[in-house]
Design an enzyme around this catalytic site. Structure first.
Site, PDB file in Angstrom:
ATOM      1  CG  ASP A 143      -0.445   0.242   2.488  1.00 31.78           C
ATOM      2  OD1 ASP A 143       0.747  -0.048   2.665  1.00 31.78           O
ATOM      3  OD2 ASP A 143      -1.168   0.731   3.365  1.00 31.78           O
TER       4      ASP A 143
ATOM      5  CD  GLU B 138      -4.239  10.872   6.832  1.00 29.83           C
ATOM      6  OE1 GLU B 138      -4.629  10.599   7.994  1.00 29.83           O
ATOM      7  OE2 GLU B 138      -3.683  10.050   6.097  1.00 29.83           O
TER       8      GLU B 138
HETATM    9  N1  LIG Z   1      -9.055  11.565   7.549  1.00 25.15           N
HETATM   10  C1  LIG Z   1      -9.556  11.596   6.327  1.00 25.15           C
HETATM   11  N2  LIG Z   1     -10.689  12.263   6.084  1.00 25.15           N
HETATM   12  C2  LIG Z   1     -11.205  12.285   4.856  1.00 25.15           C
HETATM   13  N3  LIG Z   1     -10.671  11.692   3.788  1.00 25.15           N
HETATM   14  C3  LIG Z   1      -9.529  11.014   3.955  1.00 25.15           C
HETATM   15  C4  LIG Z   1      -8.906  10.927   5.228  1.00 25.15           C
HETATM   16  N4  LIG Z   1      -7.800  10.170   5.114  1.00 25.15           N
HETATM   17  C5  LIG Z   1      -7.739   9.828   3.820  1.00 25.15           C
HETATM   18  N5  LIG Z   1      -8.760  10.308   3.114  1.00 25.15           N
HETATM   19  C6  LIG Z   1      -9.053  10.110   1.697  1.00 25.15           C
HETATM   20  O1  LIG Z   1      -9.426   8.776   1.475  1.00 25.15           O
HETATM   21  C7  LIG Z   1      -8.553   8.167   0.528  1.00 25.15           C
HETATM   22  C8  LIG Z   1      -8.382   6.723   0.851  1.00 25.15           C
HETATM   23  O2  LIG Z   1      -7.679   6.540   2.067  1.00 25.15           O
HETATM   24  P1  LIG Z   1      -7.059   5.116   2.452  1.00 25.15           P
HETATM   25  O3  LIG Z   1      -6.507   5.192   3.800  1.00 25.15           O
HETATM   26  O4  LIG Z   1      -8.030   4.045   2.079  1.00 25.15           O
HETATM   27  O5  LIG Z   1      -5.947   4.968   1.386  1.00 25.15           O
HETATM   28  P2  LIG Z   1      -4.531   5.653   1.403  1.00 25.15           P
HETATM   29  O6  LIG Z   1      -4.084   5.752   2.796  1.00 25.15           O
HETATM   30  O7  LIG Z   1      -4.583   6.862   0.576  1.00 25.15           O
HETATM   31  O8  LIG Z   1      -3.724   4.646   0.595  1.00 25.15           O
HETATM   32  P3  LIG Z   1      -3.018   3.326   1.135  1.00 25.15           P
HETATM   33  O9  LIG Z   1      -3.995   2.241   0.808  1.00 25.15           O
HETATM   34  O10 LIG Z   1      -1.823   3.304   0.295  1.00 25.15           O
HETATM   35  O11 LIG Z   1      -2.722   3.457   2.588  1.00 25.15           O
HETATM   36  C9  LIG Z   1      -7.302   8.982   0.616  1.00 25.15           C
HETATM   37  O12 LIG Z   1      -6.570   8.932  -0.537  1.00 25.15           O
HETATM   38  C10 LIG Z   1      -7.849  10.384   0.853  1.00 25.15           C
HETATM   39  O13 LIG Z   1      -8.251  10.961  -0.348  1.00 25.15           O
HETATM   40 MG   LIG Z   2      -3.780   3.592   4.416  1.00 23.94          MG
END
Ligand SMILES: Nc1ncnc2c1ncn2[C@@H]1O[C@H](COP(=O)(O)OP(=O)(O)OP(=O)(O)O)[C@@H](O)[C@H]1O
Ligand SMILES: [Mg+2]
Ligand SMILES: [K+]
Length: 717
Positions: free
Chosen positions: A333, A374
């Site tokens: 990831d 975040e």
């Molecule tokens: N705290 C948050 N609040 C709102 N949206 C978020 C938040 N954190 C992440 N996102 C959005 O959701 C998306 C998906 O997050 P997710 O954690 O599933 O994947 P990632 O962390 O981007 O990727 P990975 O799978 O590589 O860890 C992110 O790319 C971002 O656009």
């Molecule tokens: Mg993640």
């Protein structure tokens, strides 16, 4: 809703320590075991080796069990008809069995010292358990009780302050702390553990250095990470892997065939007027059956596990280690694995007509209950615009937590006579939300999102719905940094024949930018947990053996499905339970080392099996001519005495002594593993057949001749 419950807590999380640059060795107190075998360890393991002579232990290793039965037979025969030869053979047969046990005992012994130091980390901690705890509880309402760490159960909440030891495995549910994990990992640099994100995992026995945290315990008493690690390094939970079982069956078949051959030899010999003694028949059998690999097989497996532990990886099954040797596709990831994973909000980019302050205000409101790194960084950035909402003012509202499936978070609440809904999240998710609620998304929003993404940043769109309808206010720019040196590691993986695929929940543009910077071979963007799982299934259906590294709860299904699922120790407990390996250093590039150990294990086993079978051929040339030397009708066999050995008895004794000594000589190689350099499978096979096949064929001729030259002076031989 107060978010920070511990006194004097710094709200901004400290930056995580960057991983060390590649190539520079990390300082650690756990030394990677060297190649040389400590003679002291050999001697210290002797009592264990003798204890393992118990037939109940020996039957688990059929080849060596046959040798033990043979030793009993020759000893009985030496008692009934004593001779120097009979006693010499008996003694060396017993030594053969002891040497085999010694290999296993030494392999196990290496973990014992380590288990001892781990036990020290575990014992004696007292936990501060909270009677009742829930999110947002005021710390003045805490009721604390002191209980021994060993009594903690899942769902208990404990508070750990600076300077205290974490009493059990769990997840940080409140606060952020710097933690010293050296008791478990041997790594002295502190790491950050915090609530809300994918870095929430803490391990019992580690020490909180600064700040304080509330931890939800996830392990049962007696089943903590340290307990598992101890039983792993001591080898108490080791089970034979499918490959080992298959090889064992092959060795058993060979043994049965040779038993039949030797038994049927006797009537033929008797008919020719040269019936053989029990001692000679047993000696012939032992030299023919694959004793070398039979003796070293289990040590090779234990040493493989051990080599992983030395590299701070805990494999929960031997099968996973073997699978690692065959892996050809690696899924990673993005956030926290390829990047540092500390996504920080760096700027607000509003659409035309929206002041920065309004966007910052909305973004902070949508982040008040968002405990992820975040969310916290957005709250902190908005504060620079003078916006400082108190979550307590919004207790009548509803917070929408972030989930990997919706890829959004936000809040719904009444505000100054209006009802507000605020959302922030991935561009596509928020666009869909606004459209669904009858709003219009300006093309400008798309440009903003794309320009942030094209630079490798993560854009979060912020939208609001009030009496005036739903509309986009702008975007938050989240920055993350690709881990230094990661491109070199991926190049190394490519050389090993492993394809890397980045799977991320982030949008395609960001994914493409990061993929290019990190140098992965392929990527999958906007992946939900189901997509990650589906991708692994598709790779497996295509005949690939898949390894996956991840840390998030959204990675758990994929980690469980992968042939090798490596969870970062920093990650959530869901991830750690789903995988079949845990990397204590939480270093995704560790997979390179894991694959190396797996390949080394398979190659070592193959090489020593080849050596074992080839080196039995020469012994046949030593023993058969000796058995039939001077027998009328079998003069032709004299030609087989190519080594010109001193006498029939010295030939047989030399073969048996060589057979025993070769086991001891190969223990260091079995423990260290055959040298592994990245190369194609065919080149490796050719090299190993050359070295260990030919070597196995030739070495005994020289060895047996040498032993024969020495023992010919023993009276009676
Ligand atoms: N705290 C948050 N609040 C709102 N949206 C978020 C938040 N954190 C992440 N996102 C959005 O959701 C998306 C998906 O997050 P997710 O954690 O599933 O994947 P990632 O962390 O981007 O990727 P990975 O799978 O590589 O860890 C992110 O790319 C971002 O656009
Ligand atoms: Mg993640
Ligand atoms: K043998």
């Amino acid at each position: 809703m107060p978010l920070h419950l511990l006194p004097d807590q710094d709200v901004t999380p400290p930056r995580p320590a960057a991983p060390p640059p590649p190539g520079r060795a990390r300082r650690r107190h756990r030394q990677v075991a060297g190649g040389a075998l400590d003679p002291k360890l050999l001697i210290a393991s002797l009592p264990d080796a003798v204890r393992k002579l118990s037939p109940r232990v020996m039957v688990r290793n059929p080849v060596m069990f046959v040798v033990e039965v043979g030793s009993v037979l020759t000893t009985l025969s030496a008692l009934l008809a004593p001779s120097v030869f009979a006693w010499l053979i008996s003694a060396w047969l017993w030594l053969t069995v002891v040497f085999a046990n010694l290999a296993e005992a030494v392999a196990e012994g290496r973990g014992k010292a380590q288990a001892e130091s781990l036990r020290r980390a575990r014992s004696g901690t007292v936990a501060r358990r909270l009677r009742r705890w829930r999110v947002g509880m005021d710390r003045r309402d805490w009721e604390e009780e002191r209980v021994p760490a060993a009594e903690l159960c899942p769902q208990d909440f404990v508070v750990v302050a600076a300077g205290e030891t974490v009493p059990g495995d769990g997840e940080v549910v409140d606060g952020v702390a710097a933690v010293d994990e050296s008791a478990v990992t041997g790594e002295s640099a502190p790491v950050i553990r915090e609530a809300g994100g994918d870095r929430s995992g803490v391990t019992g026995g580690t020490k909180v250095l600064s700040d304080g945290i509330v931890v939800r315990i996830t392990s049962r008493p007696g089943h903590t990470f340290l307990d598992r690690m101890i039983s792993l390094v001591e080898g108490t939970t080791r089970q034979k892997t499918p490959n080992e079982l298959a090889l064992n069956i092959l060795l058993c078949c060979l043994t049965v065939i040779f038993i039949l051959a030797v038994v049927s030899l006797q009537p033929m010999a008797a008919w020719a007027g040269a019936p053989q003694t029990i001692t000679v028949l047993v000696a012939l059998l032992v030299t023919l059956i694959p004793t070398t690999i039979g003796a070293l097989l289990s040590a090779i497996g234990i040493a493989g596990m051990d080599r992983l532990v030395q590299r701070n990886v805990l494999a929960l099954s031997g099968r996973a280690v073997e699978a690692a040797g065959d892996v050809n596709t690696l899924l990673l990831d993005k956030t926290g694995t390829i990047t540092l994973g500390d996504r920080q909000a760096t700027s607000f980019v509003p659409v035309k007509g929206v002041p920065h302050e309004l966007l910052a205000d909305a973004a902070q409101l949508a982040s008040l209950a968002d405990g992820t790194p975040e969310g916290r960084s957005i709250t902190a950035l908005a504060r620079r615009y003078g916006i400082d909402h108190d979550p307590a003012d919004f207790t009548h509202g509803r917070f929408v937590p972030f989930s990997a499936r919706t890829r959004m978070s936000g809040a719904d609440f009444a505000y100054e006579g209006d009802f507000l809904r605020i959302r922030k999240g991935a561009g596509s998710a928020v666009t869909a939300w606004v459209t669904r609620r009858g709003g219009h998304v300006p093309t400008e929003a798309g440009w903003i999102v794309d320009s942030i993404a094209a630079g490798g940043g993560t854009p979060l769109l912020v939208a609001v719905e009030d009496r005036g309808g739903a509309r986009v206010l702008g975007a938050v720019h989240l920055k993350d940094v690709v881990k230094p040196g990661i491109a070199e590691r991926f190049a190394e993986l490519r050389e090993m024949g492993i394809r890397t695929v980045m799977v991320t929940g982030d949008n395609p543009l960001t994914a493409r930018a990061i993929a290019a910077e990190a140098g992965v071979d392929d990527y999958l963007a906007e992946a939900t947990p189901e997509d990650k799982l589906a991708r692994i299934r598709a790779e497996q259906a295509g005949g690939n053996l898949v390894a996956m590294t991840g840390d998030g709860t959204n990675d758990a299904p994929a980690l469980a499905q992968a042939d090798v699922g490596v969870a970062m120790n920093s990650g959530t407990s869901a991830a750690k339970e789903a995988g079949n390996m845990v990397d204590l250093d939480s270093d995704p590039a560790k997979l390179i080392r894991i694959v190396e150990v797996g390949k080394q294990l398979l190659i070592t086993r193959g090489a020593l099996t080849t050596f074992s079978i080839c080196n039995d051929v020469a012994k046949y040339f030593a023993i058969v001519p000796a058995m039939f030397g001077g027998v009328t009708g079998y003069e032709g066999l004299e030609k087989l005495n190519v080594m010109g050995l001193h006498s029939p008895t010295s030939a047989i004794a030399s073969a048996i002594i060589f057979n025993a000594l070769v086991i001891v000589a190969l223990i260091p190689l079995a423990l260290r593993g055959v040298r592994y350099a990245p190369a194609g499978a065919h080149a490796l096979l050719r090299r190993n057949l050359g070295v260990y096949g030919l070597g196995g064929l030739i070495a005994p001729f020289a060895g047996i001749k040498l032993i024969d030259l020495l023992i010919q002076y023993v009276p009676g031989i």
